[in-house]
Design a protein around this motif. Structure first.
Motif, PDB file in Angstrom:
ATOM      1  N   ALA A  71       0.864  -1.187   0.000  1.00  0.00           N
ATOM      2  CA  ALA A  71       0.000   0.000   0.000  1.00  0.00           C
ATOM      3  C   ALA A  71       0.897   1.233   0.000  1.00  0.00           C
ATOM      4  O   ALA A  71       1.469   1.616   1.025  1.00  0.00           O
ATOM      5  N   GLU A 103      -3.163  -5.992   0.970  1.00  0.00           N
ATOM      6  CA  GLU A 103      -2.504  -4.701   0.722  1.00  0.00           C
ATOM      7  C   GLU A 103      -1.813  -4.173   1.983  1.00  0.00           C
ATOM      8  O   GLU A 103      -2.208  -3.133   2.529  1.00  0.00           O
ATOM      9  N   PRO A 104      -0.810  -4.864   2.479  1.00  0.00           N
ATOM     10  CA  PRO A 104      -0.169  -4.373   3.704  1.00  0.00           C
ATOM     11  C   PRO A 104       0.758  -3.186   3.426  1.00  0.00           C
ATOM     12  O   PRO A 104       1.672  -3.275   2.604  1.00  0.00           O
ATOM     13  N   GLY A 105       0.500  -2.080   4.083  1.00  0.00           N
ATOM     14  CA  GLY A 105       1.357  -0.905   3.940  1.00  0.00           C
ATOM     15  C   GLY A 105       2.255  -0.779   5.159  1.00  0.00           C
ATOM     16  O   GLY A 105       3.461  -1.008   5.116  1.00  0.00           O
ATOM     17  N   ARG A 106       1.620  -0.482   6.298  1.00  0.00           N
ATOM     18  CA  ARG A 106       2.363  -0.277   7.539  1.00  0.00           C
ATOM     19  C   ARG A 106       3.231  -1.491   7.895  1.00  0.00           C
ATOM     20  O   ARG A 106       4.392  -1.346   8.273  1.00  0.00           O
ATOM     21  N   GLY A 134      -5.466  -3.963   3.628  1.00  0.00           N
ATOM     22  CA  GLY A 134      -4.320  -4.054   4.541  1.00  0.00           C
ATOM     23  C   GLY A 134      -4.787  -3.970   5.971  1.00  0.00           C
ATOM     24  O   GLY A 134      -5.868  -4.444   6.304  1.00  0.00           O
ATOM     25  N   GLY A 135      -3.966  -3.359   6.798  1.00  0.00           N
ATOM     26  CA  GLY A 135      -4.380  -3.141   8.178  1.00  0.00           C
ATOM     27  C   GLY A 135      -3.629  -3.958   9.206  1.00  0.00           C
ATOM     28  O   GLY A 135      -3.921  -3.846  10.393  1.00  0.00           O
ATOM     29  N   SER A 194      -7.042  -0.211  10.209  1.00  0.00           N
ATOM     30  CA  SER A 194      -5.589  -0.182  10.260  1.00  0.00           C
ATOM     31  C   SER A 194      -5.110  -0.519  11.666  1.00  0.00           C
ATOM     32  O   SER A 194      -5.886  -0.466  12.619  1.00  0.00           O
ATOM     33  N   HIS A 197     -11.561  -3.455   2.779  1.00  0.00           N
ATOM     34  CA  HIS A 197     -10.487  -3.069   3.722  1.00  0.00           C
ATOM     35  C   HIS A 197     -11.173  -2.611   4.992  1.00  0.00           C
ATOM     36  O   HIS A 197     -12.044  -1.744   4.939  1.00  0.00           O
ATOM     37  N   LYS A 256       0.481   4.272   0.073  1.00  0.00           N
ATOM     38  CA  LYS A 256       0.203   5.419   0.943  1.00  0.00           C
ATOM     39  C   LYS A 256       1.079   5.393   2.196  1.00  0.00           C
ATOM     40  O   LYS A 256       1.316   6.432   2.797  1.00  0.00           O
ATOM     41  N   ASP A 298      -0.564  -0.817  -4.463  1.00  0.00           N
ATOM     42  CA  ASP A 298      -1.847  -0.118  -4.335  1.00  0.00           C
ATOM     43  C   ASP A 298      -1.553   1.376  -4.324  1.00  0.00           C
ATOM     44  O   ASP A 298      -0.758   1.847  -3.516  1.00  0.00           O
ATOM     45  N   TYR A 352       3.370   6.109   7.249  1.00  0.00           N
ATOM     46  CA  TYR A 352       2.482   7.244   7.516  1.00  0.00           C
ATOM     47  C   TYR A 352       3.190   8.370   8.274  1.00  0.00           C
ATOM     48  O   TYR A 352       2.588   9.040   9.109  1.00  0.00           O
ATOM     49  N   ARG A 412     -15.450  -2.080  -4.330  1.00  0.00           N
ATOM     50  CA  ARG A 412     -15.108  -1.991  -2.905  1.00  0.00           C
ATOM     51  C   ARG A 412     -16.371  -1.976  -2.064  1.00  0.00           C
ATOM     52  O   ARG A 412     -17.260  -1.144  -2.268  1.00  0.00           O
TER      53      ARG A 412
HETATM   54  C1  PLP Z   1      -7.717   0.280   0.633  1.00  0.00           C
HETATM   55  C2  PLP Z   1      -6.547   0.241   1.544  1.00  0.00           C
HETATM   56  N1  PLP Z   1      -5.639  -0.736   1.384  1.00  0.00           N
HETATM   57  C3  PLP Z   1      -4.545  -0.815   2.165  1.00  0.00           C
HETATM   58  C4  PLP Z   1      -4.322   0.103   3.164  1.00  0.00           C
HETATM   59  C5  PLP Z   1      -3.070  -0.033   3.976  1.00  0.00           C
HETATM   60  O1  PLP Z   1      -3.313  -0.183   5.315  1.00  0.00           O
HETATM   61  P1  PLP Z   1      -2.106  -0.559   6.303  1.00  0.00           P
HETATM   62  O2  PLP Z   1      -0.995   0.379   6.022  1.00  0.00           O
HETATM   63  O3  PLP Z   1      -2.703  -0.370   7.646  1.00  0.00           O
HETATM   64  O4  PLP Z   1      -1.720  -1.963   5.995  1.00  0.00           O
HETATM   65  C6  PLP Z   1      -5.242   1.135   3.374  1.00  0.00           C
HETATM   66  C7  PLP Z   1      -5.010   2.118   4.448  1.00  0.00           C
HETATM   67  O5  PLP Z   1      -5.739   2.988   4.752  1.00  0.00           O
HETATM   68  C8  PLP Z   1      -6.378   1.214   2.539  1.00  0.00           C
HETATM   69  O6  PLP Z   1      -7.291   2.187   2.681  1.00  0.00           O
END
Ligand code: PLP
Length: 434
Positions: free
Chosen positions: A62, A284-287, A241-242, A204, A201, A64, A83, A385, A149
């Motif tokens: 992810a 979709e793991p970001g953190r 993710g989350g 988080s 999703h 972001k 993502d 983040y 979604r």
């Molecule tokens: C659609 C979607 N995917 C993935 C993520 C990534 O979440 P995380 O970083 O908590 O894994 C987010 C975070 O807001 C999201 O909105």
């Protein structure tokens, strides 16, 4: 070292924190402070852990969480997908030559220009989030691969989750009242699009994995209705993710591979129980991919003791490089990177340098009682983040990101300068500054 520090962290004989074979005291001297130090080995290890259960292309990083060209190049080379949720993140992916078929485009309010950009780039999936967006794709006569979604009525953040009967979210289609069903019908019929499946999703920093179980059950129920009423079968199921990570020593990061194996087995169980074909699972793991891989180094600038009240240790960054404590009351810990062996002392408060009383990085943390101006303070687990939410409040330039690996330190994002800050300004008459 405790798990909140990157995997390669160790303490040198002279008490300095070393990450990726690089002495952080030298990094601070060379690149200045504040500086984010990103350990390539930790980032790669976390990404590979997720990809050890699902094939790499089904693991979307992810963007972001931390979006810059060099990080996306690493993700690209590991074979993961990506993502993105804005044109800017997509532009960064394109600059990193990220294979566009491995990009999923999200967003609750994609502009026409962003949709056009995603279509022109032929991204792998567009996740539709509203009826307006479906109408627009239809009007554009778009050829695209879509996901819908949905909001499964489960909201999870940190250690708790709540079941919300009537979902209240700006994202996605509610499963209630036939709304998501109608979205599936319209997305399937839009333009020249192909609908591949469903995205959900749920939040988080999730430590309570049973929140996913409930979401999967609800999505499986929904897809059973979609099959019965629309003859639609989802080939793909993206669970977003989350996955939580520890930011302090009293938290435990759930094992990525175990978390994902668990999700896959619950999907198998719930879909089979309803006679549905088991879809391909995407995440979709970001953190949890990037969070633990970075630390931020700050220089202590002033120490103010208010007798019988508290001691403020002020550092040379704050809410412009890490807004999470001010925004979410996120908790962190800290050490002195130049004196890792120093015994921890009384509770102090680590404050930033912004003109804002809420600019507190850590409300209560034990630091050595002889902490002094000039010490190098390190906050671990700052990869996610932080830089991606960085801002220029008080006209403070954003810090650099220095990647460390095998004893080499490479600046992958340079420090902003005052010239950078002034680049966008125009004089009163609209003319450019010299
Ligand atoms: C659609 C979607 N995917 C993935 C993520 C990534 O979440 P995380 O970083 O908590 O894994 C987010 C975070 O807001 C999201 O909105």
């Amino acid at each position: 070292m405790k798990e909140v520090f990157p995997d390669t962290a160790r303490v040198s004989d002279d008490g300095h924190l070393v990450i990726g074979g690089c002495d952080t005291v030298e990094i601070a001297d060379r690149f200045g402070t504040p500086v984010m130090v990103l350990d390539r080995a930790t980032l790669e290890a976390r990404a590979k852990a997720f990809a050890s259960v699902l094939e790499p292309a089904r693991v979307h990083y992810a963007g972001k969480a931390l979006c810059c060209v060099a990080v996306l190049e690493i993700v690209r080379d590991l074979g993961l997908s990506l993502d993105v949720c804005t044109g800017g993140e997509l532009a960064t992916a394109l600059a990193a030559s990220f294979p566009t078929e491995r990009i999923t485009f999200h967003g609750n309010n994609k502009s026409d220009a962003e949709l056009r950009m995603a279509l022109d780039a032929a991204v792998g999936r567009i996740v539709v989030d509203s009826f307006d967006e479906i109408d627009r794709l239809d009007r554009m006569d778009a050829t695209a691969d879509l996901m819908v979604r949905v909001t499964p009525g489960v909201e999870a953040h940190t250690h708790e989750y709540v079941q919300t009967g009537q979902e209240d979210s700006k994202f996605g289609f509610t499963l209630a009242e036939g709304v998501a069903l109608e979205a599936v019908r319209r997305a399937r019929d839009a333009g020249n699009c192909t609908l591949h499946g469903i995205h959900a999703h749920i939040g988080s920093q999730i430590f309570e994995l049973s929140a996913f179980d409930l979401a999967i059950e609800r999505v499986a129920d929904f897809l059973a209705s979609a099959r019965d009423e629309l003859g639609f079968e989802a080939r793909d199921l993206n669970l977003g993710g989350g996955f939580g990570i520890a930011h302090t020593r009293d938290e435990m990061t759930p094992d990525p591979a175990e978390s994902v194996s668990r999700l896959v087995s619950i999907v198998e169980r719930e879909f089979s129980a309803r006679g549905l074909p088991v879809p391909d699972v995407y995440i979709e793991p970001g953190r949890a991919t990037v969070g633990a891989s970075a630390v931020t180094l700050y220089r202590v600038g002033t120490i103010k003791e208010i007798p019988n009240v508290r001691t403020y240790v002020s550092v040379d960054g704050g809410m412009s490089d890490n807004i999470r404590p001010a925004l979410y009351e996120a908790r962190y810990e800290a050490r002195l990177a130049n004196r890792m062996a120093a015994a921890s002392g009384p509770l102090v408060t680590v404050a930033g340098k912004h003109c804002e009383s809420g600019d507190i990085l850590i409300r209560d943390v034990h630091l050595p009682d002889d902490i002094a101006v000039g010490d190098l303070l390190v906050i671990p687990a700052t990869g996610a983040y932080t830089y991606s939410m960085a801002n220029n409040y008080n006209r403070i330039p954003r810090p650099p990101i220095v990647m460390v690996a095998d004893g080499r330190a490479t600046e992958i994002v340079r420090r902003e300068t005052y010239d950078d800050l002034l680049r966008l300004d125009r004089r009163l008459d609209g003319s450019e500054l010299p």
